[in-house]
Design an enzyme around this catalytic site. Structure first.
Site, PDB file in Angstrom:
ATOM      1  N   SER A   1       0.956  -1.099  -0.182  1.00  0.00           N
ATOM      2  CA  SER A   1       0.031  -0.087   0.000  1.00  0.00           C
ATOM      3  C   SER A   1       0.848   1.317   0.004  1.00  0.00           C
ATOM      4  O   SER A   1       2.094   1.201   0.503  1.00  0.00           O
ATOM      5  CB  SER A   1      -0.746  -0.118   1.296  1.00  0.00           C
ATOM      6  OG  SER A   1      -1.586   1.230   1.361  1.00  0.00           O
TER       7      SER A   1
ATOM      8  N   TYR B   1      -1.907  -1.836  10.606  1.00  0.00           N
ATOM      9  CA  TYR B   1      -2.116  -1.812   8.855  1.00  0.00           C
ATOM     10  C   TYR B   1      -0.817  -1.287   8.339  1.00  0.00           C
ATOM     11  O   TYR B   1      -0.390  -2.112   7.467  1.00  0.00           O
ATOM     12  CB  TYR B   1      -3.286  -1.088   8.325  1.00  0.00           C
ATOM     13  CG  TYR B   1      -3.662  -1.325   6.661  1.00  0.00           C
ATOM     14  CD1 TYR B   1      -4.187  -2.472   6.472  1.00  0.00           C
ATOM     15  CD2 TYR B   1      -3.246  -0.272   6.216  1.00  0.00           C
ATOM     16  CE1 TYR B   1      -4.483  -2.625   5.110  1.00  0.00           C
ATOM     17  CE2 TYR B   1      -3.406  -0.328   4.814  1.00  0.00           C
ATOM     18  CZ  TYR B   1      -4.015  -1.393   4.352  1.00  0.00           C
ATOM     19  OH  TYR B   1      -4.174  -1.647   2.832  1.00  0.00           O
TER      20      TYR B   1
HETATM   21  P1  NAD Z   1     -11.403  -5.911  -0.388  1.00  0.00           P
HETATM   22  O1  NAD Z   1     -11.895  -5.890   1.115  1.00  0.00           O
HETATM   23  O2  NAD Z   1     -12.446  -5.558  -1.664  1.00  0.00           O
HETATM   24  O3  NAD Z   1     -11.072  -7.482  -0.723  1.00  0.00           O
HETATM   25  C1  NAD Z   1     -10.098  -8.085   0.082  1.00  0.00           C
HETATM   26  C2  NAD Z   1     -10.541  -9.526  -0.058  1.00  0.00           C
HETATM   27  O4  NAD Z   1      -9.736 -10.310   0.910  1.00  0.00           O
HETATM   28  C3  NAD Z   1     -11.804  -9.976   0.384  1.00  0.00           C
HETATM   29  O5  NAD Z   1     -12.643 -10.757  -0.528  1.00  0.00           O
HETATM   30  C4  NAD Z   1     -11.752 -10.860   1.785  1.00  0.00           C
HETATM   31  O6  NAD Z   1     -12.898 -11.567   1.994  1.00  0.00           O
HETATM   32  C5  NAD Z   1     -10.558 -11.376   1.652  1.00  0.00           C
HETATM   33  N1  NAD Z   1      -9.740 -11.654   2.835  1.00  0.00           N
HETATM   34  C6  NAD Z   1      -9.803 -10.949   3.950  1.00  0.00           C
HETATM   35  N2  NAD Z   1      -9.086 -11.701   4.894  1.00  0.00           N
HETATM   36  C7  NAD Z   1      -8.795 -12.852   4.487  1.00  0.00           C
HETATM   37  C8  NAD Z   1      -8.209 -13.971   5.045  1.00  0.00           C
HETATM   38  N3  NAD Z   1      -7.695 -14.103   6.173  1.00  0.00           N
HETATM   39  N4  NAD Z   1      -8.126 -15.231   4.140  1.00  0.00           N
HETATM   40  C9  NAD Z   1      -8.550 -15.230   2.761  1.00  0.00           C
HETATM   41  N5  NAD Z   1      -9.045 -13.849   2.350  1.00  0.00           N
HETATM   42  C10 NAD Z   1      -9.223 -12.817   2.844  1.00  0.00           C
HETATM   43  O7  NAD Z   1     -10.140  -5.053  -0.567  1.00  0.00           O
HETATM   44  P2  NAD Z   1      -9.272  -4.652  -1.627  1.00  0.00           P
HETATM   45  O8  NAD Z   1      -9.292  -3.082  -1.635  1.00  0.00           O
HETATM   46  O9  NAD Z   1      -9.457  -5.234  -2.866  1.00  0.00           O
HETATM   47  O10 NAD Z   1      -7.879  -4.990  -0.885  1.00  0.00           O
HETATM   48  C11 NAD Z   1      -7.103  -5.889  -1.565  1.00  0.00           C
HETATM   49  C12 NAD Z   1      -5.505  -5.654  -0.906  1.00  0.00           C
HETATM   50  O11 NAD Z   1      -5.277  -4.197  -1.473  1.00  0.00           O
HETATM   51  C13 NAD Z   1      -5.300  -5.779   0.367  1.00  0.00           C
HETATM   52  O12 NAD Z   1      -4.087  -6.241   0.925  1.00  0.00           O
HETATM   53  C14 NAD Z   1      -5.536  -4.175   0.668  1.00  0.00           C
HETATM   54  O13 NAD Z   1      -4.857  -4.075   1.991  1.00  0.00           O
HETATM   55  C15 NAD Z   1      -4.760  -3.762  -0.235  1.00  0.00           C
HETATM   56  N6  NAD Z   1      -5.144  -2.049  -0.671  1.00  0.00           N
HETATM   57  C16 NAD Z   1      -6.105  -1.676  -0.682  1.00  0.00           C
HETATM   58  C17 NAD Z   1      -6.406  -0.318  -0.613  1.00  0.00           C
HETATM   59  C18 NAD Z   1      -7.664   0.455  -0.978  1.00  0.00           C
HETATM   60  O14 NAD Z   1      -7.825   1.648  -0.681  1.00  0.00           O
HETATM   61  N7  NAD Z   1      -8.758  -0.273  -0.934  1.00  0.00           N
HETATM   62  C19 NAD Z   1      -5.264   0.548  -0.755  1.00  0.00           C
HETATM   63  C20 NAD Z   1      -3.956   0.047  -1.086  1.00  0.00           C
HETATM   64  C21 NAD Z   1      -3.847  -1.598  -0.522  1.00  0.00           C
END
Ligand code: NAD
Length: 257
Positions: free
Chosen positions: A143, A157
């Protein structure tokens, strides 16, 4: 097709970045193992891929569980005969994650278990499988907060994503001569469930948007395109990178009005 005959494992494939990446990788010819805790949504992604003529299998796993991650990698090998691309993408941002004083130890442990150990277990079992298949690409979702202190406190986080970046660099160096590339995808703030459930008012959204030079949130589909680049031969000389896809947030001191 940029991923023809490649086998890819994607964690967090039921939603957001993982879901969009699964749909794009499939359209580019990859065979997919979709891994997520959320079985209902994960099966819907599999259905969508099948209806479009792609190949995908779903497995319900918790990435913080070593045995689950082993079974995820084994499924790629038994179902599709190997592994070339591993996208360690599942992650959580807990609503009780706060500053150091207010964050409970249990929240810190849970966040690191999913966001850090999840990447470690994926690599622990995925690397031997990728090596056996002749090499490939690992992408770990970090991130922008791994590089910038977040003004809205989320100590666990932020710590977890810093660990993903440093692990990625070491993995890249250690496995570079085995034809295994390892890169970190660093999204900026996105319009996905993970962030929008916290930015639940226009005022909160605007407070975040003032820091993004492009003046908008990113889309999960834009992260999928970046993941496709890192997964494909287009990135054949790219390893160990912290690949920023963030609308300019990490480059800006002051953003234009
Ligand atoms: P999201 O919540 O839409 O998707 C995350 C998915 O991970 C979900 O389907 C959830 O069920 C699954 N998950 C959570 N815990 C789990 C576990 N213990 N085992 C298996 N699956 C699990 O979020 P997203 O925005 O698509 O995030 C994906 C990645 O991107 C994450 O690592 C997040 O930290 C990172 N990220 C997101 C953002 C943002 O602004 N959304 C910014 C930077 C980084």
């Amino acid at each position: 097709m940029r991923l023809k005959d490649k086998v890819a494992v994607i964690t967090g494939a039921a939603s957001g970045i993982g879901r969009e990446t699964a749909l794009l990788f499939s359209a580019e010819g990859a065979k997919l193992i979709l891994a997520d805790l959320n079985e209902k949504e994960g099966l819907l992604v599999r259905k969508e891929i099948h209806e479009a003529g792609g190949e995908a299998e779903f497995i319900r796993i918790d990435v913080s569980n070593a045995q689950d991650c082993l079974e995820m990698i084994e499924l790629a090998e038994t179902k599709f005969g190997g592994l070339h691309i591993l996208f360690n993408n599942a992650g959580i941002m807990h609503s009780c994650d706060d500053n150091a004083e207010n964050t409970e130890e249990a929240i810190f442990d849970l966040t690191l278990a999913v966001n850090v150990k999840g990447v470690f277990f994926g690599c622990k079992y995925g690397i031997p499988a990728i090596r056996k298949s002749g090499g490939g690409s690992i992408i770990n979702t970090a991130s922008f907060v791994a590089l910038l202190g977040a003004a809205t406190a989320q100590i666990a986080y932020t710590a977890s994503k810093g660990a993903v970046l440093s692990m990625t660099r070491e993995l890249a160096a250690i496995h570079a001569r085995e034809n295994i590339r390892v890169n970190a995808l660093c999204p900026g703030p996105l319009r996905t469930e993970l962030l929008m459930k916290f930015l639940d008012s226009e005022e909160k959204k605007q407070r975040r948007l003032v820091h993004i030079p492009m003046g908008r949130f990113g889309e999960a589909a834009e992260m999928a395109k970046a993941a496709l680049y890192l997964a494909s031969e287009d990135a054949s000389f790219v390893t160990g990178s912290s690949f920023m896809v963030d609308g300019g947030i990490t480059s800006a001191y002051v953003t234009p009005e």
